[in-house]
Scaffold this active site. Sequence first.
Site, PDB file in Angstrom:
ATOM      1  N   TYR A 194      -8.399  14.583  -6.776  1.00 32.53           N
ATOM      2  CA  TYR A 194      -7.500  13.998  -7.779  1.00 32.53           C
ATOM      3  C   TYR A 194      -6.731  15.111  -8.517  1.00 32.53           C
ATOM      4  O   TYR A 194      -5.514  15.010  -8.699  1.00 32.53           O
ATOM      5  CB  TYR A 194      -8.356  13.186  -8.758  1.00 32.53           C
ATOM      6  N   ASP A 198       0.891  -1.158   0.000  1.00 28.36           N
ATOM      7  CA  ASP A 198       0.000   0.000   0.000  1.00 28.36           C
ATOM      8  C   ASP A 198       0.930   1.208   0.000  1.00 28.36           C
ATOM      9  O   ASP A 198       1.595   1.486   1.006  1.00 28.36           O
ATOM     10  CB  ASP A 198      -0.889  -0.016   1.248  1.00 28.36           C
TER      11      ASP A 198
HETATM   12  N1  LIG Z   1      -6.245   5.801 -17.205  1.00 26.57           N
HETATM   13  C1  LIG Z   1      -6.133   7.102 -17.410  1.00 26.57           C
HETATM   14  O1  LIG Z   1      -6.775   7.670 -18.295  1.00 26.57           O
HETATM   15  C2  LIG Z   1      -5.205   7.940 -16.578  1.00 26.57           C
HETATM   16  C3  LIG Z   1      -5.024   9.276 -16.949  1.00 26.57           C
HETATM   17  C4  LIG Z   1      -4.159  10.070 -16.203  1.00 26.57           C
HETATM   18  C5  LIG Z   1      -3.469   9.533 -15.136  1.00 26.57           C
HETATM   19  N2  LIG Z   1      -3.681   8.235 -14.792  1.00 26.57           N
HETATM   20  C6  LIG Z   1      -2.941   7.719 -13.639  1.00 26.57           C
HETATM   21  O2  LIG Z   1      -2.271   6.538 -13.984  1.00 26.57           O
HETATM   22  C7  LIG Z   1      -2.147   5.694 -12.848  1.00 26.57           C
HETATM   23  C8  LIG Z   1      -2.719   4.314 -13.164  1.00 26.57           C
HETATM   24  O3  LIG Z   1      -4.097   4.439 -13.476  1.00 26.57           O
HETATM   25  P1  LIG Z   1      -4.941   3.303 -14.218  1.00 26.57           P
HETATM   26  O4  LIG Z   1      -5.825   3.993 -15.165  1.00 26.57           O
HETATM   27  O5  LIG Z   1      -4.033   2.239 -14.686  1.00 26.57           O
HETATM   28  O6  LIG Z   1      -5.851   2.808 -12.996  1.00 26.57           O
HETATM   29  P2  LIG Z   1      -6.247   1.328 -12.534  1.00 26.57           P
HETATM   30  O7  LIG Z   1      -7.344   1.539 -11.537  1.00 26.57           O
HETATM   31  O8  LIG Z   1      -6.493   0.453 -13.688  1.00 26.57           O
HETATM   32  O9  LIG Z   1      -4.936   0.812 -11.802  1.00 26.57           O
HETATM   33  C9  LIG Z   1      -4.475   1.392 -10.604  1.00 26.57           C
HETATM   34  C10 LIG Z   1      -3.726   0.340  -9.804  1.00 26.57           C
HETATM   35  O10 LIG Z   1      -3.241   0.972  -8.608  1.00 26.57           O
HETATM   36  C11 LIG Z   1      -3.481   0.085  -7.518  1.00 26.57           C
HETATM   37  N3  LIG Z   1      -3.561   0.864  -6.278  1.00 26.57           N
HETATM   38  C12 LIG Z   1      -4.557   1.683  -5.871  1.00 26.57           C
HETATM   39  N4  LIG Z   1      -4.283   2.204  -4.667  1.00 26.57           N
HETATM   40  C13 LIG Z   1      -3.081   1.677  -4.297  1.00 26.57           C
HETATM   41  C14 LIG Z   1      -2.254   1.826  -3.153  1.00 26.57           C
HETATM   42  N5  LIG Z   1      -2.602   2.618  -2.116  1.00 26.57           N
HETATM   43  N6  LIG Z   1      -1.074   1.170  -3.120  1.00 26.57           N
HETATM   44  C15 LIG Z   1      -0.716   0.358  -4.135  1.00 26.57           C
HETATM   45  N7  LIG Z   1      -1.461   0.164  -5.227  1.00 26.57           N
HETATM   46  C16 LIG Z   1      -2.625   0.828  -5.314  1.00 26.57           C
HETATM   47  C17 LIG Z   1      -4.783  -0.622  -7.864  1.00 26.57           C
HETATM   48  O11 LIG Z   1      -4.937  -1.836  -7.139  1.00 26.57           O
HETATM   49  C18 LIG Z   1      -4.610  -0.832  -9.363  1.00 26.57           C
HETATM   50  O12 LIG Z   1      -3.992  -2.056  -9.659  1.00 26.57           O
HETATM   51  C19 LIG Z   1      -2.894   6.410 -11.710  1.00 26.57           C
HETATM   52  O13 LIG Z   1      -1.990   7.169 -10.938  1.00 26.57           O
HETATM   53  C20 LIG Z   1      -3.832   7.332 -12.463  1.00 26.57           C
HETATM   54  O14 LIG Z   1      -4.224   8.438 -11.694  1.00 26.57           O
HETATM   55  C21 LIG Z   1      -4.534   7.413 -15.484  1.00 26.57           C
END
Ligand SMILES: NC(=O)c1ccc[n+]([C@@H]2O[C@H](COP(=O)([O-])OP(=O)(O)OC[C@H]3O[C@@H](n4cnc5c(N)ncnc54)[C@H](O)[C@@H]3O)[C@@H](O)[C@H]2O)c1
Length: 252
Positions: free
Chosen positions: A150, A58
């Site tokens: 966020y 975490d």
């Molecule tokens: N998908 C998008 O369009 C997008 C756009 C901009 C930024 N992001 C950023 O990219 C990153 C990944 O996003 P995603 O779209 O792959 O989301 P996702 O929800 O598919 O994956 C996020 C992962 O982070 C893990 N996670 C959550 N809280 C956690 C914690 N406290 N400790 C460890 N692991 C934790 C979850 O279990 C999950 O596997 C994030 O930081 C998100 O804000 C995503």
Amino acid sequence: MNRVENKVIIVTGAASGLGLADAKALTAEGAKVIMTDIDSEKGNASASEIGATFFTQDVSNESTWPELMGLVQNKFGRLDGLINNAGIAPIANIEETTTKSWREVLSTHLDGTFWGCQSAIKLMKTNNGGSIVNMSSTAALIGIGPYLAYSAAKGGIRSMSKSIAIHCRQNKLNIRCNSIHPGSINTPMVQHALKELVGKDIMAEKDPEQSRIAMGIGEPDDVAHMVVYLTSDESKHITGAEMVIDNGDTVI
Ligand SMILES: NC(=O)c1ccc[n+]([C@@H]2O[C@H](COP(=O)([O-])OP(=O)(O)OC[C@H]3O[C@@H](n4cnc5c(N)ncnc54)[C@H](O)[C@@H]3O)[C@@H](O)[C@H]2O)c1
């Protein structure tokens, strides 16, 4: 091939979405990848599939960081890259956001990234440097109404990355730090958001190229390619930069 050969690289939040795509792309380019996630079942399964190491973490729990760095030091003897990717994105605007949710979002994104960078630098310093990549968002550049906490957290990650880049350069640590700012990328996080905000599963109806053209939605590999570049020596002259991956959304 082998653009990051033998580099030891940690990816947080790697059980799903962008983190998983990063871990796969880095492994394919020759890196030794340590995947971490709060979801140990999915994380373990993905790690064994792609030949990476998995560590349950975490990121908002400070004590997990020295534990993780100890494992990396013992198993690999060095650290070349850290991708601070783990994140959550509850939908709530300024009027709806609770103090509990605000703290959870800031703690996951800001505390996690802070502790990750601090502990990675400690280890990288003992081995001639490295590259840190912090996952921010276009929310850091323009703000997004339904994502109050966020947007605040991602803005903090953007400035924190620049502060770290300046410190590392001024102290000749040979450690680079950059932030990535994706727009909408097709992952479970965005699929959930679209269902909540638009009211139906619109991603299920479209192929990736259609999604890109019609809705400006990219694929996880669009971000993973940047992660490979920023952790490879090809980007040795790039630090303190913000890499926007949004098909022009923020300039239209
Ligand atoms: N998908 C998008 O369009 C997008 C756009 C901009 C930024 N992001 C950023 O990219 C990153 C990944 O996003 P995603 O779209 O792959 O989301 P996702 O929800 O598919 O994956 C996020 C992962 O982070 C893990 N996670 C959550 N809280 C956690 C914690 N406290 N400790 C460890 N692991 C934790 C979850 O279990 C999950 O596997 C994030 O930081 C998100 O804000 C995503």
